[in-house]
Scaffold this active site. Sequence first.
Site, PDB file in Angstrom:
ATOM      1  CE  LYS A 178      -1.863   2.979   1.946  1.00 50.14           C
ATOM      2  NZ  LYS A 178      -1.602   4.478   1.610  1.00 50.14           N
ATOM      3  CD  GLU A 254      13.195   0.960   7.931  1.00 57.41           C
ATOM      4  OE1 GLU A 254      13.203   1.575   7.138  1.00 57.41           O
ATOM      5  OE2 GLU A 254      13.844   0.004   8.024  1.00 57.41           O
ATOM      6  CB  CYS A 288      12.793   9.221   8.059  1.00 58.01           C
ATOM      7  SG  CYS A 288      14.306   8.128   7.233  1.00 58.01           S
ATOM      8  CD  GLU A 390       9.528  13.364  11.534  1.00 58.04           C
ATOM      9  OE1 GLU A 390       8.264  12.771  11.453  1.00 58.04           O
ATOM     10  OE2 GLU A 390      10.530  12.632  11.128  1.00 58.04           O
TER      11      GLU A 390
HETATM   12  N1  LIG Z   1      12.309   5.558   9.852  1.00 59.21           N
HETATM   13  C1  LIG Z   1      12.403   5.526   8.755  1.00 59.21           C
HETATM   14  O1  LIG Z   1      13.156   5.020   7.871  1.00 59.21           O
HETATM   15  C2  LIG Z   1      11.669   6.672   7.881  1.00 59.21           C
HETATM   16  C3  LIG Z   1      11.743   6.737   6.447  1.00 59.21           C
HETATM   17  C4  LIG Z   1      11.123   7.641   5.669  1.00 59.21           C
HETATM   18  C5  LIG Z   1       9.959   8.210   6.262  1.00 59.21           C
HETATM   19  N2  LIG Z   1       9.810   8.215   7.627  1.00 59.21           N
HETATM   20  C6  LIG Z   1       8.571   8.867   8.419  1.00 59.21           C
HETATM   21  O2  LIG Z   1       7.568   9.153   7.473  1.00 59.21           O
HETATM   22  C7  LIG Z   1       6.695  10.223   7.933  1.00 59.21           C
HETATM   23  C8  LIG Z   1       6.496  10.980   6.660  1.00 59.21           C
HETATM   24  O3  LIG Z   1       5.927  10.047   5.662  1.00 59.21           O
HETATM   25  P1  LIG Z   1       4.236   9.883   5.643  1.00 59.21           P
HETATM   26  O4  LIG Z   1       3.698  11.311   6.020  1.00 59.21           O
HETATM   27  O5  LIG Z   1       3.927   9.412   4.335  1.00 59.21           O
HETATM   28  O6  LIG Z   1       3.747   9.177   6.845  1.00 59.21           O
HETATM   29  P2  LIG Z   1       2.217   8.708   7.082  1.00 59.21           P
HETATM   30  O7  LIG Z   1       2.605   7.688   8.450  1.00 59.21           O
HETATM   31  O8  LIG Z   1       1.458   9.607   7.224  1.00 59.21           O
HETATM   32  O9  LIG Z   1       1.987   7.569   6.168  1.00 59.21           O
HETATM   33  C9  LIG Z   1       2.818   6.492   5.639  1.00 59.21           C
HETATM   34  C10 LIG Z   1       2.001   5.426   5.024  1.00 59.21           C
HETATM   35  O10 LIG Z   1       1.196   4.897   5.828  1.00 59.21           O
HETATM   36  C11 LIG Z   1      -0.377   4.855   5.540  1.00 59.21           C
HETATM   37  N3  LIG Z   1      -1.429   5.243   6.788  1.00 59.21           N
HETATM   38  C12 LIG Z   1      -1.666   6.111   7.254  1.00 59.21           C
HETATM   39  N4  LIG Z   1      -2.445   5.895   8.476  1.00 59.21           N
HETATM   40  C13 LIG Z   1      -2.722   4.462   7.953  1.00 59.21           C
HETATM   41  C14 LIG Z   1      -3.469   3.821   9.141  1.00 59.21           C
HETATM   42  N5  LIG Z   1      -4.278   4.016  10.099  1.00 59.21           N
HETATM   43  N6  LIG Z   1      -3.393   2.276   8.836  1.00 59.21           N
HETATM   44  C15 LIG Z   1      -2.617   1.977   7.689  1.00 59.21           C
HETATM   45  N7  LIG Z   1      -1.758   2.849   6.918  1.00 59.21           N
HETATM   46  C16 LIG Z   1      -1.874   3.981   7.406  1.00 59.21           C
HETATM   47  C17 LIG Z   1      -0.336   6.018   4.691  1.00 59.21           C
HETATM   48  O11 LIG Z   1      -1.448   6.227   3.809  1.00 59.21           O
HETATM   49  C18 LIG Z   1       1.152   5.901   3.795  1.00 59.21           C
HETATM   50  O12 LIG Z   1       0.965   4.829   3.055  1.00 59.21           O
HETATM   51  C19 LIG Z   1       7.911  11.049   8.612  1.00 59.21           C
HETATM   52  O13 LIG Z   1       7.492  10.750  10.119  1.00 59.21           O
HETATM   53  C20 LIG Z   1       9.206  10.437   8.647  1.00 59.21           C
HETATM   54  O14 LIG Z   1      10.140  10.479   9.700  1.00 59.21           O
HETATM   55  C21 LIG Z   1      10.688   7.339   8.416  1.00 59.21           C
HETATM   56  O1  LIG Z   2      13.721   8.944   4.681  1.00 55.40           O
HETATM   57  C1  LIG Z   2      13.832   8.160   4.913  1.00 55.40           C
HETATM   58  C2  LIG Z   2      15.379   7.502   4.445  1.00 55.40           C
HETATM   59  C3  LIG Z   2      15.413   5.984   4.540  1.00 55.40           C
HETATM   60  C4  LIG Z   2      16.343   5.734   4.281  1.00 55.40           C
HETATM   61  C5  LIG Z   2      16.582   4.206   3.749  1.00 55.40           C
HETATM   62  O2  LIG Z   2      15.652   3.404   4.081  1.00 55.40           O
HETATM   63  C6  LIG Z   2      17.409   3.432   3.129  1.00 55.40           C
HETATM   64  O3  LIG Z   2      18.518   4.030   2.817  1.00 55.40           O
HETATM   65  O4  LIG Z   2      17.586   2.215   3.173  1.00 55.40           O
END
Ligand SMILES: NC(=O)c1ccc[n+]([C@@H]2O[C@H](COP(=O)([O-])OP(=O)(O)OC[C@H]3O[C@@H](n4cnc5c(N)ncnc54)[C@H](O)[C@@H]3O)[C@@H](O)[C@H]2O)c1
Ligand SMILES: O=C/C=C/C=C(\O)C(=O)O
Length: 486
Positions: A178, A254, A288, A390
């Site tokens: 998804k 993550e 992230c 964040e």
């Molecule tokens: N730790 C990491 O490796 C990493 C990497 C990239 C992004 N991030 C984090 O992601 C965030 C930004 O991405 P975003 O805004 O897309 O995050 P988000 O949590 O809003 O959405 C991520 C995904 O989850 C889905 N989703 C949302 N609510 C849901 C629910 N209730 N049930 C199931 N699925 C659901 C969304 O549709 C989307 O596909 C930031 O907080 C960032 O730090 C973390």
């Molecule tokens: O936004 C987050 C970036 C994550 C990066 C990775 O998960 C990766 O380099 O494997």
Amino acid sequence: MKEIKHYINGEYVGSASGKQFDNVNPVNGQTFARVHEAGREEVDAAVKAARAALNGPWGKMTLDERTRILHKVADGINERFDEFLEAECLDTGKPKKMASHIDIPRGAANFKVFADMIKNVPTESFEMATPDGSGALNYAVRRPKGVIGVISPWNLPLLLMTWKVGPALACGNTVVVKPSEETPTTTALLGEVMKDAGVPDGVYNVVHGFGGDSAGQFLTEHQDVDGFTFTGETTTGETIMKSAAKGIRDISLELGGKNAGLVFADCDMDKAIEGTMRSAFVNCGQVCLGTERVYVERSIFDEFVSRLKAEAEKLRIGPPDDDAANFGPLVSLKHREKVLSYYQKAVEDGATVVTGGGVPDMPEQYAGGAWVQPTIWTGLSEDSPVVTDEIFGPCCHIQPFDSEEEAIELANRLPYGLASAIWTENVSRAHRVAGQVEAGIIWVNSWFLRDLRTPFGGSKQSGIGREGGVHSLEFYTEMKNVCIKL
Ligand SMILES: NC(=O)c1ccc[n+]([C@@H]2O[C@H](COP(=O)([O-])OP(=O)(O)OC[C@H]3O[C@@H](n4cnc5c(N)ncnc54)[C@H](O)[C@@H]3O)[C@@H](O)[C@H]2O)c1
Ligand SMILES: O=C/C=C/C=C(\O)C(=O)O
């Protein structure tokens, strides 16, 4: 207008409900495609297809054949590199120059690396004594976990989705993905590559939609999914964890961060400026691992701030096709509202705005886009939400410190623990500080330097579990011990 459909059991299909949503280009705010929104029916069909493929051709395939096919998937992405690049940049608005170096090559590499890794991992065995003297032999084997639900975000769509799908398939699982509602295109396109590479129908399925009360929730509630791997916000991670609890399904999370950069007076200033620039502003700050809190030793604070300001002001804002541009828009107008609310809050909380703080003037054709200025602040209290939340935008707050102990304490004071960058030429200090900063990933004198064999993930509220190299096996396989009495 172009329609983006689900990919279920090897076919592109629309939603029975007819529900669709807009796919908007953040460069100009214009809708360029309509995306089908999955209901429970489509999610169920995708999970059924994944289960059938697991019990059928994919589960029966030899490891050699499976890994050969995954190499073909990687080759297929590279052969259609320009199409993936175009699609990713239309969804996200990011500079093509950047996506062609980071997003798309990593999309391909994620299949190759895990296909190679899985062929070279030994399993353990223990010989043991028994009271009758004949002994016993234990050995462990790994089996696929089953049907994996992959839920991915919008910031590095192809990279982060394949970072999960690559190891999942290498380990013999099947997936239902998804992708983020903001960036569905490359995940959809990958279905064509899978088909051409000979991946059996049902191994890779894609359902589009939103999170709550939509495809994301329907997928996590589906009881025939064996585990979920998710990258996204911490609060979403909590919701997914609750859904996964029903039926005791495994999770790999993550999540978000508020990463600290620690710049010591004994750093190489050129390296520290170059790395901090990237960590704060690349991908318009939507990484992230990025640095939104920069702590700089007081004796070099003024010099650091003025040099970072000068570099930030050299960033060239522009659309994906502009080769001179290295700074695109945010992913959406909605995300821009969030980022701008923090820009506003910083001023209310008494920040000194070193640079930026608003919306850039853009030519007429881009006026409807999600542009913001790269922004640097100083002078905020450590308790301001600008310093504790964040933001996920192109911004950082810079704060002076007086001792190594204080720097570590500042880095560790938040409930997140994803990544940190330490800038020092003193090797002892580098090891000392790296050992004490509470984060899953520490870079010394670099940032986002990635070896895909290393453990990747966050501590505290930044995640559960590690993926990367053999660590991915912990989540994507079930280990079984066989004890043979001799
Ligand atoms: N730790 C990491 O490796 C990493 C990497 C990239 C992004 N991030 C984090 O992601 C965030 C930004 O991405 P975003 O805004 O897309 O995050 P988000 O949590 O809003 O959405 C991520 C995904 O989850 C889905 N989703 C949302 N609510 C849901 C629910 N209730 N049930 C199931 N699925 C659901 C969304 O549709 C989307 O596909 C930031 O907080 C960032 O730090 C973390
Ligand atoms: O936004 C987050 C970036 C994550 C990066 C990775 O998960 C990766 O380099 O494997």
